[in-house]
Design a protein around this motif. Structure first.
Motif, PDB file in Angstrom:
ATOM      1  N   THR A  29       0.835  -1.205   0.000  1.00  0.00           N
ATOM      2  CA  THR A  29       0.000   0.000   0.000  1.00  0.00           C
ATOM      3  C   THR A  29       0.869   1.253   0.000  1.00  0.00           C
ATOM      4  O   THR A  29       2.037   1.216   0.388  1.00  0.00           O
ATOM      5  N   ASP A  49      -8.249   3.246   1.209  1.00  0.00           N
ATOM      6  CA  ASP A  49      -8.358   1.912   0.613  1.00  0.00           C
ATOM      7  C   ASP A  49      -8.539   0.848   1.692  1.00  0.00           C
ATOM      8  O   ASP A  49      -8.245   1.069   2.867  1.00  0.00           O
ATOM      9  N   HIS A  51      -8.575  -3.836   2.096  1.00  0.00           N
ATOM     10  CA  HIS A  51      -8.351  -5.116   1.429  1.00  0.00           C
ATOM     11  C   HIS A  51      -8.720  -6.249   2.372  1.00  0.00           C
ATOM     12  O   HIS A  51      -8.876  -6.059   3.585  1.00  0.00           O
ATOM     13  N   VAL A  65      -9.808  -6.010  -2.935  1.00  0.00           N
ATOM     14  CA  VAL A  65      -9.227  -4.673  -2.821  1.00  0.00           C
ATOM     15  C   VAL A  65     -10.365  -3.680  -2.991  1.00  0.00           C
ATOM     16  O   VAL A  65     -11.166  -3.778  -3.926  1.00  0.00           O
ATOM     17  N   PHE A  66     -10.433  -2.722  -2.063  1.00  0.00           N
ATOM     18  CA  PHE A  66     -11.520  -1.753  -2.024  1.00  0.00           C
ATOM     19  C   PHE A  66     -10.939  -0.345  -2.116  1.00  0.00           C
ATOM     20  O   PHE A  66     -10.055   0.009  -1.327  1.00  0.00           O
ATOM     21  N   ASN A  67     -11.414   0.409  -3.071  1.00  0.00           N
ATOM     22  CA  ASN A  67     -10.959   1.779  -3.270  1.00  0.00           C
ATOM     23  C   ASN A  67     -11.987   2.724  -2.675  1.00  0.00           C
ATOM     24  O   ASN A  67     -13.031   2.985  -3.263  1.00  0.00           O
ATOM     25  N   ALA A  75     -15.292   1.213   2.598  1.00  0.00           N
ATOM     26  CA  ALA A  75     -14.288   0.196   2.288  1.00  0.00           C
ATOM     27  C   ALA A  75     -14.064  -0.729   3.472  1.00  0.00           C
ATOM     28  O   ALA A  75     -13.963  -1.951   3.315  1.00  0.00           O
ATOM     29  N   ALA A 166     -17.254   3.259  -2.079  1.00  0.00           N
ATOM     30  CA  ALA A 166     -16.082   2.445  -2.422  1.00  0.00           C
ATOM     31  C   ALA A 166     -16.373   1.648  -3.680  1.00  0.00           C
ATOM     32  O   ALA A 166     -17.529   1.315  -3.972  1.00  0.00           O
ATOM     33  N   ASN A 186     -11.554  -0.792 -10.161  1.00  0.00           N
ATOM     34  CA  ASN A 186     -10.334  -1.508  -9.802  1.00  0.00           C
ATOM     35  C   ASN A 186     -10.038  -2.538 -10.887  1.00  0.00           C
ATOM     36  O   ASN A 186     -10.791  -2.692 -11.839  1.00  0.00           O
ATOM     37  N   SER A 290      -5.950  -1.476  -6.904  1.00  0.00           N
ATOM     38  CA  SER A 290      -6.885  -0.371  -6.724  1.00  0.00           C
ATOM     39  C   SER A 290      -6.751   0.607  -7.875  1.00  0.00           C
ATOM     40  O   SER A 290      -5.731   0.660  -8.573  1.00  0.00           O
ATOM     41  N   GLU A 291      -7.805   1.395  -8.062  1.00  0.00           N
ATOM     42  CA  GLU A 291      -7.796   2.384  -9.144  1.00  0.00           C
ATOM     43  C   GLU A 291      -6.626   3.347  -9.005  1.00  0.00           C
ATOM     44  O   GLU A 291      -6.027   3.770 -10.001  1.00  0.00           O
ATOM     45  N   THR A 360      -3.136   0.356  -3.699  1.00  0.00           N
ATOM     46  CA  THR A 360      -3.127  -0.958  -3.054  1.00  0.00           C
ATOM     47  C   THR A 360      -2.901  -2.030  -4.115  1.00  0.00           C
ATOM     48  O   THR A 360      -3.551  -2.016  -5.169  1.00  0.00           O
TER      49      THR A 360
END
Length: 506
Positions: A29, A49, A51, A65-67, A75, A166, A186, A290-291, A360
């Protein structure tokens, strides 16, 4: 149940504390960063972020994985709630592909509804207090009465509690088959090398963004002016057309100009599910990004070869590091440094690199040997350090080719923690000889992109045990050919030379 979820949100407890983490996975990260004129970076907000990486029963693994944006609440909630909806007995080895897709879709629906249950009271209070404010938008805070100022302050507090959302990319492995569920922007990449010498880098799924034709058609069918959405590039501050949370676009979308014509909720949390993909006999790795990570790399080098570049970085770090956590973190740091260097260079793409969002990267190895002998130099029989993918800013075509010089550790495949024999051929590089190469040919489609290579090169060729011996001066003979790099550098900088000219060793 809503009260219980609210209590969990406000405490340090986790619904998934008793689940074991997956040891075949590493996460890297980096926080967001804004560069000043002097090139120094500052963080503009806390990392948003999230995860997850858990091992369930019956050979079930879950990764995500969460943005997050406008806070990390969604998230964080989604990573816990989604795990509870999938790994507490809901899945077993008897489930078919259709069963798994249905359970995944239901899990995302529960996460969405459960999150809004946790902020129901705050939303109700916010709506109630809004009635006590003057409806003159031109009035400043100081022109409000003392009572109205208190109401405004409380409304600001409530907005901070309920705002945010998210996007998510989730990978589920069951019965040695992988499923990818995506909501938003993502990305998931599957990199594998088969026994017949073929290498593939497969982008699984498609981003749900304002330039996605199928998503624009979905919005148009609901009454949204898709041409305006495409031109705007963002909806309520985000480029994603599918999101978790974000009450503004879920409940108040008629107040948003771009969405005001919609006949029903246009921004949804329904995942697109790809798979299953069999992992039998597959050696390689799965990447969830992640984005922010994707955007940082594409801002620096353009989008044409971003997938191949990140795969090359992962392969390089796998050949050097001694843990997957170090591999993932090193790749994130490389992208972060690359992004910064482009900004301070002042070159053409530097205007795109004034800032980056949280990054991430999750790496899940597939039938890969333990990383326990990477801390050797080439003269000690260690791994050969590969060359980064050369970058060309010339106009892209539908197919591009990049040569990667990669030497990977010796392969003894690992299936659910058990070593099995590898089907890959052995290769022993010698001093002065050419490193094994893999030519990745990128083919992009609307829903899926893949890169493949053939021949005797492979991203996962074994490294040799023979050490490169220094000569009488103490130097190791060169083992990397930089000619292609110099040629591309020359063409990028307009010197018109097909050879390296004044660059490099003469």
């Amino acid at each position: 149940m809503a009260a219980q979820r609210r209590n969990f949100m406000q405490s340090d407890q986790s619904w998934t504390d008793d689940l074991p983490p997956c040891e075949m996975c590493g996460v890297g990260t980096a926080p967001n960063c804004v560069y000043g004129p002097d090139g120094k970076g500052t963080q503009s907000h806390p990392n948003e972020d999230g995860h997850l990486r858990f091992r369930g029963e019956e050979g079930c693994f879950l990764y995500g994985v969460f943005n997050g944006y406008d806070g990390s609440r969604v998230a964080s909630f989604a990573s816990q709630c989604l795990t509870a909806e999938l790994l507490l007995g809901q899945l077993n080895s008897s489930h078919t592909d259709n069963d798994v897709r249905r359970i995944l879709t239901q899990a995302f629906d529960v996460v969405e509804k459960s999150y809004f249950e946790t902020i129901d009271d705050a939303l109700a209070e916010k709506a109630h207090l809004s009635n006590y404010l003057p409806h003159n938008e031109n009035m400043s805070f100081h022109q409000l009465s003392s009572q109205s100022q208190k109401v405004q302050e409380r409304l600001s507090q409530l907005e901070q509690e309920v705002s945010g959302g998210a996007t998510a990319v989730v990978a589920l492995i069951l019965n040695n088959r992988v499923y990818i569920a995506n909501v938003g922007t993502n990305r998931a990449l599957l990199c594998k090398s088969s026994s017949d010498g073929q290498n593939q880098v497969l982008q699984i799924g498609r981003p749900h963004s304002t330039d996605n034709e199928e998503e624009l058609q979905r919005l148009a069918a609901l009454g949204v002016d898709s041409s305006r959405v495409r031109q705007a590039g963002q909806i309520a501050g985000q480029s994603s057309t599918r999101r978790l949370g974000d009450y503004r676009v879920k409940f108040n979308y008629t107040d948003i100009d771009l969405l005001s014509g919609a006949k029903s909720r246009p921004i949804i949390a329904e995942p697109e599910i790809q798979g299953s993909y069999s992992l039998d006999g597959v050696t390689g790795f799965l990447l969830l990004m992640s984005e922010g990570l994707i955007s940082a790399l594409e801002s620096a080098h353009g989008p044409e070869q971003a997938n191949q570049e990140v795969v090359a970085m992962v392969a390089a770090e796998l050949a050097q590091q001694t843990s997957l956590e170090a591999v993932a973190q090193s790749v994130v740091e490389r992208i972060k440094r690359l992004h910064h260097d482009v900004y301070v260079s002042g070159r053409q793409r530097s205007t795109y690199c004034s800032r980056h969002e949280d990054m991430t990267l999750l790496i899940r190895t597939l039938n890969y040997p333990p990383l326990d002998d990477g801390a050797l130099t080439p003269t000690q029989g260690g791994r050969i350090y590969p060359v980064s993918v050369p970058y060309s800013n010339s106009q892209s075509t539908s197919k591009t080719s990049v040569t990667l010089s990669l030497v990977m550790p010796s392969q003894s495949t690992l299936t659910n923690g058990t070593n099995t024999a590898s089907t890959l051929e052995e290769g022993t590089p010698t001093p002065g000889s050419q490193s094994p190469t893999a030519t990745l040919q990128s083919t992009n489609t609307q829903t899926q992109s893949s890169s493949s290579s053939s021949g005797d090169g492979s991203l996962f060729r074994q490294r040799g045990s023979q050490a490169a011996q220094p000569d009488e001066t103490g130097r190791v003979p060169p083992y990397v050919d930089f000619s292609q790099f110099y040629r591309l550098w020359g063409s990028d900088h307009g010197d018109g030379q097909s050879t390296h000219g004044g660059l490099g060793p003469q």
